[in-house]
Every structure is written in structure tokens, then in C-alpha cells.
Design an enzyme around this catalytic site. Structure first.
Site, PDB file in Angstrom:
ATOM      1  N   CYS A  54     127.261  91.570  40.672  1.00 53.45           N
ATOM      2  CA  CYS A  54     126.981  90.718  39.495  1.00 53.45           C
ATOM      3  C   CYS A  54     128.128  89.742  39.259  1.00 53.45           C
ATOM      4  O   CYS A  54     129.289  90.140  39.177  1.00 53.45           O
ATOM      5  CB  CYS A  54     126.784  91.606  38.273  1.00 53.45           C
ATOM      6  N   ARG A  58      88.826  87.179  23.917  1.00 53.80           N
ATOM      7  CA  ARG A  58      88.425  86.704  25.241  1.00 53.80           C
ATOM      8  C   ARG A  58      88.980  87.617  26.342  1.00 53.80           C
ATOM      9  O   ARG A  58      90.124  88.055  26.263  1.00 53.80           O
ATOM     10  CB  ARG A  58      88.953  85.276  25.282  1.00 53.80           C
ATOM     11  N   TYR A  60      95.649  71.846  27.894  1.00 53.86           N
ATOM     12  CA  TYR A  60      95.585  71.159  26.591  1.00 53.86           C
ATOM     13  C   TYR A  60      96.969  71.038  25.966  1.00 53.86           C
ATOM     14  O   TYR A  60      97.305  70.005  25.387  1.00 53.86           O
ATOM     15  CB  TYR A  60      94.632  71.947  25.679  1.00 53.86           C
ATOM     16  N   GLU A  61      97.794  72.116  26.118  1.00 51.67           N
ATOM     17  CA  GLU A  61      99.136  72.097  25.518  1.00 51.67           C
ATOM     18  C   GLU A  61     100.017  71.007  26.122  1.00 51.67           C
ATOM     19  O   GLU A  61     100.799  70.373  25.430  1.00 51.67           O
ATOM     20  CB  GLU A  61      99.837  73.446  25.715  1.00 51.67           C
ATOM     21  N   HIS A 117     115.773  80.345  16.417  1.00 52.99           N
ATOM     22  CA  HIS A 117     114.403  80.384  16.930  1.00 52.99           C
ATOM     23  C   HIS A 117     114.371  81.372  18.086  1.00 52.99           C
ATOM     24  O   HIS A 117     115.259  81.345  18.955  1.00 52.99           O
ATOM     25  CB  HIS A 117     113.992  79.025  17.508  1.00 52.99           C
ATOM     26  N   HIS A 146     122.723  90.861  33.327  1.00 52.07           N
ATOM     27  CA  HIS A 146     123.934  91.094  32.530  1.00 52.07           C
ATOM     28  C   HIS A 146     123.792  90.329  31.204  1.00 52.07           C
ATOM     29  O   HIS A 146     123.469  89.144  31.212  1.00 52.07           O
ATOM     30  CB  HIS A 146     125.163  90.615  33.311  1.00 52.07           C
ATOM     31  N   HIS A 197     126.889  96.001  32.150  1.00 56.25           N
ATOM     32  CA  HIS A 197     125.845  95.273  32.861  1.00 56.25           C
ATOM     33  C   HIS A 197     124.440  95.640  32.380  1.00 56.25           C
ATOM     34  O   HIS A 197     123.515  94.833  32.449  1.00 56.25           O
ATOM     35  CB  HIS A 197     125.978  95.579  34.356  1.00 56.25           C
ATOM     36  N   ASN A 247     118.742  82.642  27.494  1.00 56.51           N
ATOM     37  CA  ASN A 247     117.507  82.914  28.220  1.00 56.51           C
ATOM     38  C   ASN A 247     117.551  84.384  28.561  1.00 56.51           C
ATOM     39  O   ASN A 247     118.517  84.836  29.180  1.00 56.51           O
ATOM     40  CB  ASN A 247     117.428  82.119  29.522  1.00 56.51           C
ATOM     41  N   HIS A 299     124.024  87.923  28.500  1.00 57.76           N
ATOM     42  CA  HIS A 299     124.800  86.689  28.377  1.00 57.76           C
ATOM     43  C   HIS A 299     123.967  85.578  27.751  1.00 57.76           C
ATOM     44  O   HIS A 299     122.742  85.629  27.729  1.00 57.76           O
ATOM     45  CB  HIS A 299     125.300  86.225  29.750  1.00 57.76           C
ATOM     46  N   GLN A 351     124.444  81.041  26.624  1.00 58.32           N
ATOM     47  CA  GLN A 351     125.114  79.807  27.031  1.00 58.32           C
ATOM     48  C   GLN A 351     125.396  78.921  25.822  1.00 58.32           C
ATOM     49  O   GLN A 351     124.799  79.090  24.759  1.00 58.32           O
ATOM     50  CB  GLN A 351     124.220  79.012  27.977  1.00 58.32           C
ATOM     51  N   CYS A 410     129.966  90.675  35.679  1.00 61.86           N
ATOM     52  CA  CYS A 410     130.645  91.945  35.394  1.00 61.86           C
ATOM     53  C   CYS A 410     132.171  91.754  35.463  1.00 61.86           C
ATOM     54  O   CYS A 410     132.677  90.918  36.218  1.00 61.86           O
ATOM     55  CB  CYS A 410     130.222  93.012  36.400  1.00 61.86           C
ATOM     56  N   SER A 470     119.069  84.152  35.088  1.00 62.10           N
ATOM     57  CA  SER A 470     119.494  84.352  36.473  1.00 62.10           C
ATOM     58  C   SER A 470     120.031  85.750  36.722  1.00 62.10           C
ATOM     59  O   SER A 470     120.235  86.130  37.869  1.00 62.10           O
ATOM     60  CB  SER A 470     120.570  83.313  36.806  1.00 62.10           C
TER      61      SER A 470
HETATM   62  P1  H2U Z   1     121.087  81.730  32.865  1.00 60.00           P
HETATM   63  O1  H2U Z   1     120.985  83.191  33.151  1.00 60.00           O
HETATM   64  O2  H2U Z   1     120.454  81.350  31.563  1.00 60.00           O
HETATM   65  O3  H2U Z   1     120.599  80.922  34.024  1.00 60.00           O
HETATM   66  O4  H2U Z   1     122.631  81.391  32.656  1.00 60.00           O
HETATM   67  C1  H2U Z   1     123.598  81.698  33.597  1.00 60.00           C
HETATM   68  C2  H2U Z   1     124.527  80.509  33.772  1.00 60.00           C
HETATM   69  O5  H2U Z   1     125.657  80.978  34.489  1.00 60.00           O
HETATM   70  C3  H2U Z   1     123.925  79.375  34.594  1.00 60.00           C
HETATM   71  O6  H2U Z   1     123.896  78.205  33.792  1.00 60.00           O
HETATM   72  C4  H2U Z   1     126.136  79.967  35.334  1.00 60.00           C
HETATM   73  C5  H2U Z   1     124.872  79.216  35.780  1.00 60.00           C
HETATM   74  O7  H2U Z   1     125.190  77.877  36.008  1.00 60.00           O
HETATM   75  N1  H2U Z   1     126.877  80.595  36.421  1.00 60.00           N
HETATM   76  C6  H2U Z   1     128.238  80.343  36.540  1.00 60.00           C
HETATM   77  O8  H2U Z   1     128.786  79.578  35.760  1.00 60.00           O
HETATM   78  N2  H2U Z   1     128.959  80.987  37.501  1.00 60.00           N
HETATM   79  C7  H2U Z   1     128.420  81.834  38.429  1.00 60.00           C
HETATM   80  O9  H2U Z   1     129.136  82.407  39.224  1.00 60.00           O
HETATM   81  C8  H2U Z   1     126.954  82.025  38.478  1.00 60.00           C
HETATM   82  C9  H2U Z   1     126.180  81.462  37.334  1.00 60.00           C
HETATM   83 ZN    ZN Z   2     127.045  92.549  35.364  1.00 61.38          ZN
END
Ligand code: H2U
Ligand code: ZN
Length: 345
Positions: free
Chosen positions: A49, A28, A315-316, A297, A163, A112, A152, A165, A167, A52, A160
Site C-alpha cells: 500500500c 420495476r 435522460y440524466e 455532501h 487505506h 490500512h 472518494n 484517505h 484529498q 501505509c 484507488s
Molecule cells: P483516490 O483514492 O481518490 O484516487 O486518491 C488517491 C490520490 O493519491 C490520487 O489523487 C495520489 C493519487 O494521485 N497518489 C499519490 O500522491 N502518491 C502515490 O504514491 C499514489 C497515489
Molecule cells: Zn495502507
């Protein structure tokens, strides 16, 4: 087989759900959204950052001059340990209960500009060791029944900060999706006297068509029931309920498998491949879980290029998940990818 050339449903035995596959729709034309291509970050240290080494975080704490991995309590934790126990149940219609937990953030590297596929295997091994230690430490706490480690990656997945990272959210109760997997694995274990994922992996290794690659201890495959176009599952070949029982050699093989998965992903569309990734391990609820097989996963949103992604809409959202490109074709595309990263070639 003609079943797979026409619209069909596939069953996910881990979640006890079905997915609709429409293989004929892959041709498609696309006239939808195209995102701007992001050039990967290249500075090793970013003074702005919050992850960092040596930098200030949002709550005012200063990160140490860490050399390898670094872990801290999430400054905006979705869960915290001191919550008074409370419940409501009004006729089964208005139900709620309190939830305790702990949220932490893990920096994979002081650099970073790195992502897992660009890290050295020894550095990824340090992340594996930290995940294992955290699972043990949090799981041993009385009010923690389940430890969810996840990442993520990429702004398209709501990450966010570039760098590297991930969780950890550790919960009092087993959350919905792992709870479903728990039930399915338990029922299978009781009726077959064997492990669902051990049996599934044995079939996939024999068939080969959905295997992306394997090393001595791990296999990476596009599950038969994958929802996201390039969704993969990474799992140990031996039966392990969590990371805790992996041998030294298996931990190294896990680091190798993570690096190779990330490299193939990045090479697919010559981009830093976005995804949400997570580890499903046995609940830490004090019960035995011989049925549980630890697995990772990876849910990436990209469909056809660095800018064309799949949306879970229409649909999903209203009926059931659906995909166009088959799991077999996705696996073949990932299998073709070289294991040298496009940025270091
Ligand atoms: P994400 O990139 O998946 O959003 O994870 C970053 C996490 O870092 C996010 O849950 C935390 C946010 O709450 N964070 C801190 O704990 N301290 C900070 O100074 C900024 C972000
Ligand atoms: Zn950084």
C-alpha cells in the site's frame, strides 16, 4: 400528499437546478448489472500500500511512521502553484485561463483496514482538526480562492486504495458547483436577510421526515432535492461559514456525526458503503461571505443492494437528473439503521 406519489419536479435552491422524481418506478424489476461483492480488507498493514506508514509512494518518497493522520502533496497533482498567468478569449467562443492550485492527500489513520465508521471518535476528531488546519493554511495563501476537501470511498467511486484517505484540491478560482451555491446563498441572504441553509434546516427539523439523525450540534438529512438514492447532507445547526469557527464541542459532535453517518450507510446494505463526500465551505477569495453555511455532501451510488447501483446515464446526461425512490423513503430507510456497525456486532 398526492404530488409526491406521481412524477414531479423538485427544486434545489442551493444549486438553482431541478430534479425529476418518479416514485412509481421503485417497483420495476432489475435485470441489469450486478457487481461482485467485495469482502472488506482485514489486514492492518499492507506492504504493497502506498499510504501505509513506512511504505514507498509512487514518486519514490517514503511515508513516515505516522501514528495518527498524515498529509502529503499529491504526487500526481492536478494543479500546481507555479503557473504563468494567461488568458484567451476569441469572440466569447474560445475562452481559457490559467489556473493555479495545490493538491494534497490526507491519510485518516495508519491502519490500512479502517474506515471512518470503524475509527474511534477521537481519531475522527483528529481528521476534523486536520481538515480545519488545512482549510486555514491553504485559504490564507494569496493564490488560493477556494479549498475543496473531499473523499472518494470504494472502488465503485474510483478510489484507488482501501487505506482510509481523502484529498484536498485548493484552487485559484471558485469552481463551478460551489460558485453556484455561493450565488444562490448570496441571493437568498440579500432577499430574506437570513441564511438559506439555516432556514432550510429549521424547516426540516420541524417536519422530521427527511432527518436521518441529529446530535447536539449537527443534523444529517436527505435533502428534499437529493439526486443520488441515499444522498445526505450533514450540516451544523448553528450558522458557521467554515469549519474554522466550530467550537471544541462542535468539532467533537462533527466527529460523532461522521461516525454515525458512515455506520448507518454501511449497515444499510451490509457493505463498506461507497461514496464521494465533500465539504463546501466559504470561498477563501478575500471577500466576506456572511451568506455561506458550511455543509457536507455525501453522494453514494448504491440503489438497492451492495451490488445494484444507480447510473447517471440517458435522460440524466441529456436532460436532467432523475430519481425513483423518494428522499422521504431513503431517509426512513437510513433512520431505521442501527448505529452499531455490522462488523463489530
Ligand atoms: P483516490 O483514492 O481518490 O484516487 O486518491 C488517491 C490520490 O493519491 C490520487 O489523487 C495520489 C493519487 O494521485 N497518489 C499519490 O500522491 N502518491 C502515490 O504514491 C499514489 C497515489
Ligand atoms: Zn495502507
Amino acid at each position: 400528499m398526492s404530488l409526491f406519489e406521481h412524477p414531479h419536479r423538485r427544486y434545489n435552491p442551493l444549486s438553482n437546478e431541478w430534479i425529476l422524481v418518479s416514485p412509481h418506478r421503485t417497483k420495476r424489476p432489475w435485470q441489469g448489472k450486478t457487481d461482485e461483492i467485495r469482502i472488506p480488507e482485514s489486514c492492518t498493514y499492507d506492504p504493497g500500500c502506498y499510504l501505509c506508514p513506512g511504505n514507498k509512494r509512487a514518486d519514490g518518497d517514503t511515508n513516515p511512521a505516522y501514528q495518527s493522520t498524515f498529509i502529503f502533496r499529491n504526487d500526481f497533482s492536478a494543479l500546481y502553484p507555479q503557473v504563468p498567468d494567461a488568458d484567451i478569449d476569441e469572440g466569447g467562443l474560445l475562452r481559457a485561463h490559467s489556473e493555479k492550485g495545490i493538491c494534497r492527500v490526507i491519510c485518516y489513520s495508519p491502519r490500512h483496514d479502517l474506515t471512518m465508521p470503524l475509527m474511534e471518535p477521537e481519531a475522527i476528531r483528529s481528521v476534523v482538526d486536520l481538515w480545519t488546519d488545512q482549510y486555514r493554511e491553504l485559504g490564507e495563501l494569496e493564490h488560493i480562492g477556494y479549498v475543496q476537501i473531499f473523499e472518494n470511498k470504494g472502488s465503485q467511486m474510483g478510489c484507488s486504495n482501501p487505506h482510509p484517505h481523502g484529498q484536498i484540491w485548493a484552487d485559484e478560482q471558485v469552481p463551478q458547483l460551489p460558485a453556484r451555491e455561493c450565488t444562490a446563498q448570496k441571493e437568498y441572504h440579500e432577499s430574506h436577510s437570513s441564511c438559506l441553509l439555516c432556514d432550510y434546516l429549521a424547516r426540516e427539523l420541524k417536519k422530521g421526515e427527511r432527518i436521518v439523525f441529529e446530535n447536539g450540534s449537527f443534523a444529517v438529512l436527505v435533502p428534499f432535492w437529493a439526486i443520488w438514492p441515499y444522498e445526505v447532507m450533514l450540516l451544523p445547526k448553528q450558522h458557521h461559514a467554515s469549519l474554522l469557527t466550530l467550537s471544541d464541542n462542535e468539532r467533537n459532535d462533527l466527529a460523532d456525526a461522521l461516525k454515525r453517518t458512515g455506520t448507518r450507510y454501511d449497515n444499510l446494505f451490509s457493505t463498506s458503503f461507497p461514496y464521494s463526500m465533500g465539504i463546501h465551505q466559504q470561498p477563501t477569495d478575500g471577500n466576506d461571505h456572511p451568506e455561506w453555511h458550511v455543509h457536507f455532501h455525501f453522494f453514494p451510488p448504491l440503489l438497492r443492494s451492495a451490488t445494484v447501483k444507480k447510473f447517471m446515464v440517458g435522460y440524466e446526461l441529456l436532460a436532467m437528473p432523475q430519481r425513483d425512490i423518494t428522499a422521504e423513503l431513503a431517509a426512513a430507510n437510513l433512520r431505521k439503521m442501527p448505529e452499531t456497525h455490522f462488523l463489530v456486532r
